[in-house]
Design an enzyme around this catalytic site. Structure first.
Site, short mmCIF file in Angstrom:
data_model
loop_
_atom_site.label_atom_id
_atom_site.label_comp_id
_atom_site.label_asym_id
_atom_site.label_seq_id
_atom_site.Cartn_x
_atom_site.Cartn_y
_atom_site.Cartn_z
N ASP A 166 13.51 1.86 11.97
CA ASP A 166 12.44 1.22 12.73
C ASP A 166 11.55 2.34 13.27
O ASP A 166 12.03 3.27 13.93
CB ASP A 166 13.06 0.42 13.89
CG ASP A 166 12.02 -0.36 14.68
OD1 ASP A 166 10.82 -0.02 14.63
OD2 ASP A 166 12.44 -1.32 15.35
N MET A 222 0.84 -1.20 0.00
CA MET A 222 0.00 0.00 0.00
C MET A 222 0.88 1.25 0.00
O MET A 222 0.58 2.23 -0.67
CB MET A 222 -0.92 0.00 1.22
CG MET A 222 -1.99 1.07 1.13
SD MET A 222 -2.82 1.29 2.70
CE MET A 222 -3.65 -0.25 2.91
N TYR A 281 -3.22 -8.22 16.59
CA TYR A 281 -3.43 -7.27 15.48
C TYR A 281 -4.72 -6.46 15.70
O TYR A 281 -4.73 -5.24 15.58
CB TYR A 281 -3.48 -8.04 14.16
CG TYR A 281 -3.68 -7.16 12.95
CD1 TYR A 281 -2.62 -6.42 12.42
CD2 TYR A 281 -4.92 -7.06 12.32
CE1 TYR A 281 -2.81 -5.61 11.31
CE2 TYR A 281 -5.11 -6.26 11.21
CZ TYR A 281 -4.04 -5.54 10.71
OH TYR A 281 -4.22 -4.73 9.62
N1 NAD Z 1 -3.77 -5.70 3.31
C1 NAD Z 1 -4.94 -5.71 3.97
O1 NAD Z 1 -5.88 -6.49 3.69
C2 NAD Z 1 -5.17 -4.72 5.06
C3 NAD Z 1 -6.45 -4.61 5.64
C4 NAD Z 1 -6.66 -3.70 6.67
C5 NAD Z 1 -5.62 -2.88 7.08
N2 NAD Z 1 -4.38 -3.01 6.51
C6 NAD Z 1 -3.33 -2.13 6.97
O2 NAD Z 1 -2.83 -1.41 5.85
C7 NAD Z 1 -1.46 -1.10 6.04
C8 NAD Z 1 -0.61 -1.57 4.86
O3 NAD Z 1 -0.81 -2.93 4.67
P1 NAD Z 1 -0.02 -3.73 3.53
O4 NAD Z 1 -0.90 -4.84 3.12
O5 NAD Z 1 0.52 -2.80 2.51
O6 NAD Z 1 1.15 -4.37 4.43
P2 NAD Z 1 2.72 -4.48 4.16
O7 NAD Z 1 3.22 -5.50 5.13
O8 NAD Z 1 2.98 -4.69 2.69
O9 NAD Z 1 3.26 -3.03 4.56
C9 NAD Z 1 3.64 -2.70 5.84
C10 NAD Z 1 4.95 -1.93 5.76
O10 NAD Z 1 5.32 -1.54 7.08
C11 NAD Z 1 6.70 -1.72 7.21
N3 NAD Z 1 7.08 -1.92 8.60
C12 NAD Z 1 6.81 -2.99 9.39
N4 NAD Z 1 7.40 -2.84 10.59
C13 NAD Z 1 8.04 -1.65 10.55
C14 NAD Z 1 8.84 -0.95 11.50
N5 NAD Z 1 9.11 -1.46 12.70
N6 NAD Z 1 9.36 0.24 11.14
C15 NAD Z 1 9.11 0.76 9.91
N7 NAD Z 1 8.38 0.13 8.98
C16 NAD Z 1 7.86 -1.06 9.30
C17 NAD Z 1 7.01 -2.98 6.41
O11 NAD Z 1 8.40 -3.06 6.06
C18 NAD Z 1 6.11 -2.80 5.21
O12 NAD Z 1 6.77 -2.13 4.16
C19 NAD Z 1 -1.08 -1.72 7.39
O13 NAD Z 1 -1.24 -0.75 8.39
C20 NAD Z 1 -2.11 -2.81 7.56
O14 NAD Z 1 -2.28 -3.15 8.91
C21 NAD Z 1 -4.14 -3.90 5.52
#
Ligand code: NAD
Length: 252
Positions: A63, A19, A158
Protein backbone atom coordinates in the site's frame (compact mmCIF):
# COMPACT_ATOMS: atom_id res chain seq x y z
CA UNK A 1 20.89 16.75 -23.56
CA UNK A 2 19.74 13.22 -24.00
CA UNK A 3 16.34 11.56 -23.78
CA UNK A 4 18.18 8.32 -23.08
CA UNK A 5 17.08 6.54 -19.90
CA UNK A 6 19.62 3.71 -20.15
CA UNK A 7 20.87 2.70 -16.69
CA UNK A 8 18.63 5.16 -14.84
CA UNK A 9 16.97 3.66 -11.78
CA UNK A 10 13.30 4.62 -11.75
CA UNK A 11 10.61 3.87 -9.17
CA UNK A 12 7.11 3.42 -10.58
CA UNK A 13 4.02 3.33 -8.35
CA UNK A 14 0.76 1.89 -9.65
CA UNK A 15 2.94 -0.30 -11.88
CA UNK A 16 0.28 -3.01 -12.26
CA UNK A 17 -2.43 -0.64 -13.55
CA UNK A 18 -3.12 -0.03 -17.22
CA UNK A 19 -0.91 3.02 -17.56
CA UNK A 20 1.63 1.55 -15.15
CA UNK A 21 2.13 -1.63 -17.19
CA UNK A 22 2.55 0.23 -20.46
CA UNK A 23 4.93 2.59 -18.79
CA UNK A 24 7.03 -0.24 -17.38
CA UNK A 25 7.26 -1.78 -20.85
CA UNK A 26 8.50 1.45 -22.39
CA UNK A 27 10.97 2.25 -19.60
CA UNK A 28 12.34 -1.31 -19.71
CA UNK A 29 12.75 -1.05 -23.49
CA UNK A 30 14.77 2.11 -22.83
CA UNK A 31 17.00 -0.04 -20.55
CA UNK A 32 16.03 1.77 -17.35
CA UNK A 33 16.31 -0.28 -14.15
CA UNK A 34 12.98 -0.40 -12.40
CA UNK A 35 11.53 -0.48 -8.89
CA UNK A 36 7.86 -1.40 -9.19
CA UNK A 37 5.20 -1.06 -6.51
CA UNK A 38 1.45 -1.62 -6.56
CA UNK A 39 -1.23 -2.67 -4.12
CA UNK A 40 -1.97 -5.80 -6.15
CA UNK A 41 0.21 -8.91 -6.31
CA UNK A 42 0.11 -8.58 -10.13
CA UNK A 43 3.09 -6.26 -9.82
CA UNK A 44 5.28 -9.36 -9.41
CA UNK A 45 4.19 -10.61 -12.83
CA UNK A 46 4.88 -7.19 -14.31
CA UNK A 47 8.44 -7.42 -12.93
CA UNK A 48 8.83 -11.01 -14.15
CA UNK A 49 7.88 -9.90 -17.66
CA UNK A 50 10.62 -7.26 -17.52
CA UNK A 51 13.16 -9.89 -16.44
CA UNK A 52 12.03 -12.29 -19.20
CA UNK A 53 12.72 -9.56 -21.76
CA UNK A 54 16.25 -9.15 -20.41
CA UNK A 55 15.55 -6.05 -18.31
CA UNK A 56 16.09 -5.42 -14.62
CA UNK A 57 13.35 -4.86 -12.03
CA UNK A 58 12.61 -5.19 -8.32
CA UNK A 59 8.98 -5.31 -7.21
CA UNK A 60 6.87 -5.13 -4.07
CA UNK A 61 3.18 -5.45 -3.48
CA UNK A 62 2.42 -2.74 -0.91
CA UNK A 63 0.00 0.00 0.00
CA UNK A 64 1.52 3.29 -1.11
CA UNK A 65 0.25 4.83 2.16
CA UNK A 66 2.15 2.35 4.33
CA UNK A 67 5.31 4.26 5.27
CA UNK A 68 7.24 1.24 6.57
CA UNK A 69 6.46 -0.88 3.52
CA UNK A 70 7.38 1.90 1.11
CA UNK A 71 10.60 2.64 3.00
CA UNK A 72 11.50 -1.06 2.76
CA UNK A 73 10.67 -1.05 -0.96
CA UNK A 74 12.86 1.99 -1.67
CA UNK A 75 15.69 0.47 0.39
CA UNK A 76 15.42 -2.80 -1.56
CA UNK A 77 15.71 -0.92 -4.84
CA UNK A 78 18.71 1.07 -3.60
CA UNK A 79 20.39 -2.10 -2.31
CA UNK A 80 19.93 -3.80 -5.68
CA UNK A 81 20.85 -0.94 -8.00
CA UNK A 82 22.95 1.44 -5.84
CA UNK A 83 21.12 4.65 -6.80
CA UNK A 84 17.71 6.17 -7.46
CA UNK A 85 17.30 8.56 -10.39
CA UNK A 86 13.59 8.90 -10.88
CA UNK A 87 10.15 8.50 -9.33
CA UNK A 88 6.97 8.17 -11.36
CA UNK A 89 3.94 8.56 -9.08
CA UNK A 90 1.10 6.84 -10.97
CA UNK A 91 -0.72 5.02 -8.15
CA UNK A 92 -4.12 6.53 -7.47
CA UNK A 93 -7.72 5.68 -6.83
CA UNK A 94 -9.58 6.43 -10.04
CA UNK A 95 -10.88 3.10 -11.29
CA UNK A 96 -14.26 2.20 -9.87
CA UNK A 97 -15.19 5.70 -8.68
CA UNK A 98 -18.89 6.33 -9.19
CA UNK A 99 -20.03 9.76 -10.38
CA UNK A 100 -21.99 11.37 -7.54
CA UNK A 101 -23.02 14.80 -6.31
CA UNK A 102 -20.36 15.80 -3.85
CA UNK A 103 -22.88 15.75 -1.01
CA UNK A 104 -23.39 12.03 -1.63
CA UNK A 105 -19.76 10.93 -1.44
CA UNK A 106 -19.35 8.55 1.53
CA UNK A 107 -16.89 10.05 4.05
CA UNK A 108 -14.85 6.85 4.06
CA UNK A 109 -14.42 7.00 0.27
CA UNK A 110 -13.54 10.72 0.50
CA UNK A 111 -10.77 9.94 2.98
CA UNK A 112 -9.43 6.98 1.01
CA UNK A 113 -9.14 8.93 -2.27
CA UNK A 114 -7.32 11.82 -0.60
CA UNK A 115 -5.11 9.41 1.31
CA UNK A 116 -3.92 7.34 -1.66
CA UNK A 117 -3.75 10.14 -4.24
CA UNK A 118 -2.12 12.77 -2.01
CA UNK A 119 -0.46 11.02 0.95
CA UNK A 120 0.73 8.12 -1.21
CA UNK A 121 2.46 10.54 -3.60
CA UNK A 122 4.08 12.28 -0.63
CA UNK A 123 5.26 9.03 0.99
CA UNK A 124 7.01 7.50 -2.04
CA UNK A 125 8.60 10.84 -2.92
CA UNK A 126 9.83 11.55 0.60
CA UNK A 127 11.34 8.06 0.91
CA UNK A 128 13.20 8.42 -2.39
CA UNK A 129 14.31 12.04 -1.94
CA UNK A 130 17.18 11.44 0.55
CA UNK A 131 18.92 9.13 -1.95
CA UNK A 132 18.53 11.71 -4.71
CA UNK A 133 19.76 14.50 -2.43
CA UNK A 134 22.99 12.59 -1.83
CA UNK A 135 23.41 12.15 -5.60
CA UNK A 136 22.56 15.84 -6.13
CA UNK A 137 20.30 14.77 -9.00
CA UNK A 138 16.94 13.22 -9.67
CA UNK A 139 13.60 13.64 -11.38
CA UNK A 140 10.15 13.17 -9.89
CA UNK A 141 7.06 12.99 -12.07
CA UNK A 142 3.59 13.25 -10.57
CA UNK A 143 0.39 12.34 -12.38
CA UNK A 144 -2.45 14.79 -11.85
CA UNK A 145 -5.51 15.13 -14.11
CA UNK A 146 -6.92 17.70 -16.53
CA UNK A 147 -10.20 17.46 -14.52
CA UNK A 148 -8.56 19.98 -12.17
CA UNK A 149 -8.66 22.68 -14.86
CA UNK A 150 -12.34 22.40 -15.78
CA UNK A 151 -13.74 21.04 -12.50
CA UNK A 152 -15.19 17.76 -13.76
CA UNK A 153 -18.47 17.27 -11.88
CA UNK A 154 -19.32 14.11 -9.95
CA UNK A 155 -15.89 13.32 -8.48
CA UNK A 156 -15.01 16.11 -6.09
CA UNK A 157 -12.64 13.99 -3.97
CA UNK A 158 -10.70 12.93 -7.06
CA UNK A 159 -10.50 16.48 -8.44
CA UNK A 160 -9.46 17.82 -5.02
CA UNK A 161 -6.75 15.17 -4.70
CA UNK A 162 -5.35 15.84 -8.17
CA UNK A 163 -5.38 19.62 -7.52
CA UNK A 164 -3.30 18.90 -4.42
CA UNK A 165 -0.82 17.02 -6.60
CA UNK A 166 -0.33 20.20 -8.69
CA UNK A 167 0.43 22.25 -5.57
CA UNK A 168 2.70 19.56 -4.18
CA UNK A 169 4.64 19.50 -7.45
CA UNK A 170 5.45 23.21 -7.13
CA UNK A 171 6.28 23.08 -3.42
CA UNK A 172 8.42 19.94 -3.81
CA UNK A 173 10.21 21.57 -6.76
CA UNK A 174 11.06 24.55 -4.53
CA UNK A 175 12.37 22.38 -1.70
CA UNK A 176 14.29 19.89 -3.83
CA UNK A 177 15.59 22.26 -6.51
CA UNK A 178 18.69 23.30 -4.53
CA UNK A 179 19.72 19.61 -4.52
CA UNK A 180 19.47 19.35 -8.30
CA UNK A 181 16.22 17.39 -8.09
CA UNK A 182 13.43 18.31 -10.51
CA UNK A 183 9.72 17.76 -9.87
CA UNK A 184 7.17 17.99 -12.67
CA UNK A 185 3.59 16.97 -13.25
CA UNK A 186 1.50 15.59 -16.11
CA UNK A 187 -2.22 16.32 -16.26
CA UNK A 188 -3.79 13.80 -18.65
CA UNK A 189 -7.18 14.42 -20.18
CA UNK A 190 -9.63 11.56 -20.49
CA UNK A 191 -7.72 8.50 -21.73
CA UNK A 192 -9.23 5.49 -23.50
CA UNK A 193 -8.23 3.15 -20.66
CA UNK A 194 -10.45 0.46 -19.13
CA UNK A 195 -10.67 2.54 -15.96
CA UNK A 196 -12.32 5.36 -17.95
CA UNK A 197 -14.31 3.46 -20.54
CA UNK A 198 -16.09 1.37 -17.89
CA UNK A 199 -17.54 4.54 -16.32
CA UNK A 200 -18.39 6.79 -19.27
CA UNK A 201 -20.60 6.52 -22.34
CA UNK A 202 -19.49 6.59 -26.00
CA UNK A 203 -21.58 9.76 -26.29
CA UNK A 204 -19.47 11.49 -23.63
CA UNK A 205 -16.24 10.33 -25.30
CA UNK A 206 -17.54 11.79 -28.58
CA UNK A 207 -18.26 15.10 -26.85
CA UNK A 208 -14.78 15.25 -25.37
CA UNK A 209 -13.17 14.50 -28.75
CA UNK A 210 -15.29 17.13 -30.50
CA UNK A 211 -14.18 19.85 -28.07
CA UNK A 212 -10.46 19.04 -28.32
CA UNK A 213 -8.44 21.06 -30.83
CA UNK A 214 -6.95 17.86 -32.25
CA UNK A 215 -10.39 16.14 -32.21
CA UNK A 216 -9.02 13.14 -30.34
CA UNK A 217 -8.25 11.79 -26.88
CA UNK A 218 -4.66 11.52 -25.74
CA UNK A 219 -3.44 7.94 -25.36
CA UNK A 220 -1.66 6.37 -22.37
CA UNK A 221 1.44 6.21 -24.60
CA UNK A 222 1.31 10.01 -25.00
CA UNK A 223 1.43 10.31 -21.21
CA UNK A 224 4.33 7.88 -20.98
CA UNK A 225 6.33 9.69 -23.67
CA UNK A 226 5.83 12.91 -21.67
CA UNK A 227 6.95 11.15 -18.49
CA UNK A 228 10.00 9.88 -20.34
CA UNK A 229 10.87 13.45 -21.32
CA UNK A 230 10.57 14.66 -17.71
CA UNK A 231 12.58 11.69 -16.38
CA UNK A 232 15.36 12.19 -18.91
CA UNK A 233 18.14 14.77 -19.07
CA UNK A 234 16.33 16.39 -22.03
CA UNK A 235 14.27 18.35 -19.46
CA UNK A 236 17.31 19.27 -17.35
CA UNK A 237 16.22 22.87 -16.68
CA UNK A 238 12.49 22.25 -16.28
CA UNK A 239 10.97 21.97 -12.81
CA UNK A 240 7.73 22.79 -10.99
CA UNK A 241 5.79 22.52 -14.26
CA UNK A 242 2.52 20.86 -15.16
CA UNK A 243 1.94 19.74 -18.72
CA UNK A 244 -1.63 19.06 -19.85
CA UNK A 245 -1.73 16.17 -22.32
CA UNK A 246 -5.30 15.97 -23.62
CA UNK A 247 -5.45 16.50 -27.38
CA UNK A 248 -5.84 20.25 -26.86
CA UNK A 249 -9.03 20.53 -24.82
CA UNK A 250 -7.75 22.66 -21.95
CA UNK A 251 -5.51 25.63 -22.76
CA UNK A 252 -3.82 27.45 -19.88
N1 NAD B 1 -7.44 6.87 -17.23
C1 NAD B 1 -7.69 8.18 -17.35
O1 NAD B 1 -8.54 8.65 -18.14
C2 NAD B 1 -6.91 9.15 -16.52
C3 NAD B 1 -7.05 10.52 -16.76
C4 NAD B 1 -6.32 11.42 -15.98
C5 NAD B 1 -5.46 10.95 -15.01
N2 NAD B 1 -5.34 9.60 -14.80
C6 NAD B 1 -4.41 9.15 -13.78
O2 NAD B 1 -3.49 8.26 -14.39
C7 NAD B 1 -3.03 7.30 -13.45
C8 NAD B 1 -3.23 5.88 -13.97
O3 NAD B 1 -4.55 5.69 -14.31
P1 NAD B 1 -5.08 4.28 -14.85
O4 NAD B 1 -6.22 4.57 -15.73
O5 NAD B 1 -3.95 3.45 -15.34
O6 NAD B 1 -5.69 3.69 -13.48
P2 NAD B 1 -5.56 2.24 -12.83
O7 NAD B 1 -6.65 2.17 -11.80
O8 NAD B 1 -5.53 1.19 -13.90
O9 NAD B 1 -4.14 2.28 -12.12
C9 NAD B 1 -3.94 2.73 -10.83
C10 NAD B 1 -3.02 1.75 -10.13
O10 NAD B 1 -2.78 2.24 -8.81
C11 NAD B 1 -2.81 1.15 -7.93
N3 NAD B 1 -3.15 1.56 -6.58
C12 NAD B 1 -4.36 2.01 -6.13
N4 NAD B 1 -4.31 2.21 -4.81
C13 NAD B 1 -3.05 1.88 -4.42
C14 NAD B 1 -2.40 1.88 -3.15
N5 NAD B 1 -3.04 2.22 -2.03
N6 NAD B 1 -1.11 1.48 -3.09
C15 NAD B 1 -0.46 1.10 -4.23
N7 NAD B 1 -1.03 1.08 -5.44
C16 NAD B 1 -2.31 1.46 -5.53
C17 NAD B 1 -3.88 0.23 -8.49
O11 NAD B 1 -3.74 -1.11 -8.00
C18 NAD B 1 -3.65 0.35 -9.98
O12 NAD B 1 -2.75 -0.65 -10.43
C19 NAD B 1 -3.79 7.61 -12.15
O13 NAD B 1 -3.00 8.47 -11.37
C20 NAD B 1 -5.02 8.35 -12.65
O14 NAD B 1 -5.57 9.16 -11.64
C21 NAD B 1 -6.04 8.70 -15.53
Amino acid sequence: MSENLEGKVILVSGAAGEMGRRCVKLLAAEKAKLGLVDLTEDVKMVAEDVLKEGGDAVSRSADICNEQEIRAFVNDVFEKFGRIDGVLNIAAIYRGLVNRDFGEIPAKEWGKVLDVNITGTWILTKEAAPFMKKQKAGSIVNISSATVFFGAPGMLHYVASKAAVLGMTKAMAQELGPYGIRVNCIAPGLLPTESSLERISDEYVGKIKATAALRKLASPDDIIETAKFFLSDASNSITGQTLIVDGGRVFL
